[in-house]
Design a protein around this motif. Structure first.
Motif: not given
Length: 286
Positions: A21-29, A33-50
């Motif tokens: 199985k391939v593993w993965e880290i996902l990080v998001c901000e 509040d209700v006015r935050t634009k979701t497309d402006s939130l920081f995101r990071y993804a990287q696969y990890c070997p088992s």
């Protein structure tokens, strides 16, 4: 105030060349509040070997995410209890507090999107569900006497009423953009207001709990249960009259129509315009 991150580190429905199985880290901000634009939130993804699934690899990936974001978050939320030790160790080594939490709304949507659109395009995709390990949850705890409200009431607001929430006077609280729940402006959002002369201490205590959601429970009598953290729950109120039972059932029905969205407010009395605490919540499956 710095940002808050949501993190997942787990295997995905993808096999590598060695049929592991391939593993993965996902990080998001996290939005706050209700006015935050979701497309402006920081995101990071990287696969990890088992073969590299450990806190050292995870810490290195976190440090890379921090470099890309330009600053470290003030805390990191994660919902997979079975990964508690590894995630906590990696975050501590990176100098960031890690908190078990079911308040991972952006991460939950991102995971669903990747399950439907990203992983099926990967070589080695298996096409089956990749469920988290289910662990037993402890029984709900009784609220400390000093934190019980003197009075409370079920209420509803329309989704459009929350547009001005950042301008409300709130001592403790948190919200998220309702676009995450795909709600129309006119839909009714249910909630409860708690009134107490000790409103500020109650709200302060709640603010340290990683608030998840409210639910109406009938398994051991009729009760309102506040879910917090990754596993904790508290008996917020016992439903003792037919009228309250009807209102509690209506709360749950309205919550389901609002895609699980609801709220908790804490005030010193019904006449004040300010809130000692106010949390916009959503019940989701993690």
């Amino acid at each position: 105030m710095g940002s808050i991150w949501e993190l997942d580190f787990y295997s995905r429905p993808i096999l590598d060349a060695n049929q592991k199985k391939v593993w993965e880290i996902l990080v998001c901000e996290s939005p706050v509040d209700v006015r935050t634009k979701t497309d402006s939130l920081f995101r990071y993804a990287q696969y990890c070997p088992s073969t590299q699934v450990n806190s050292v690899w995870l810490r290195t990936a976190l440090e890379e995410a921090i470099n890309k974001a330009g600053e470290a978050p003030i805390k990191i939320r994660f919902f997979r209890r079975q990964m508690n030790n590894m995630i906590t160790k990696a975050c501590q080594d990176a100098g960031i507090p890690a908190l078990p939490s079911r308040r991972a709304l952006v991460l939950n949507q991102w995971l669903q999107q990747r399950m439907e659109e990203v992983y099926p395009q990967e070589l080695g995709y298996q096409g089956e569900a990749n469920p988290s390990v289910r662990l037993d949850r402890p029984l709900p705890q009784r609220l400390p006497d000093a934190l019980e409200g003197k009075q409370w009431a079920f209420v509803t607001l329309e989704a459009k009423d929350f547009v001005d929430m950042p301008d409300w006077e709130i001592a403790f609280g948190e919200a998220f953009p309702l676009e995450l729940a795909q709600l129309s402006p006119e839909i009714r959002i249910p909630g409860i207001l708690i009134f107490s002369p000790r409103a500020l201490p109650i709200a302060g205590w709640m603010s340290g709990l990683e608030m998840a959601y409210l639910r109406f429970d009938t398994s051991q009598g009729d009760r309102l249960i506040l879910e917090t953290g990754a596993t904790e729950s508290w008996v917020l109120a016992n439903i003792r009259t037919p009228q309250l039972l009807k209102e509690a059932q209506g709360f749950e029905e309205t919550k389901q129509k609002a895609n699980g969205v609801h709220f908790i407010g804490v005030q010193s009395d019904p006449q004040v315009q300010s809130f000692s605490g106010f949390w916009l919540l959503q019940e989701v499956s993690l």
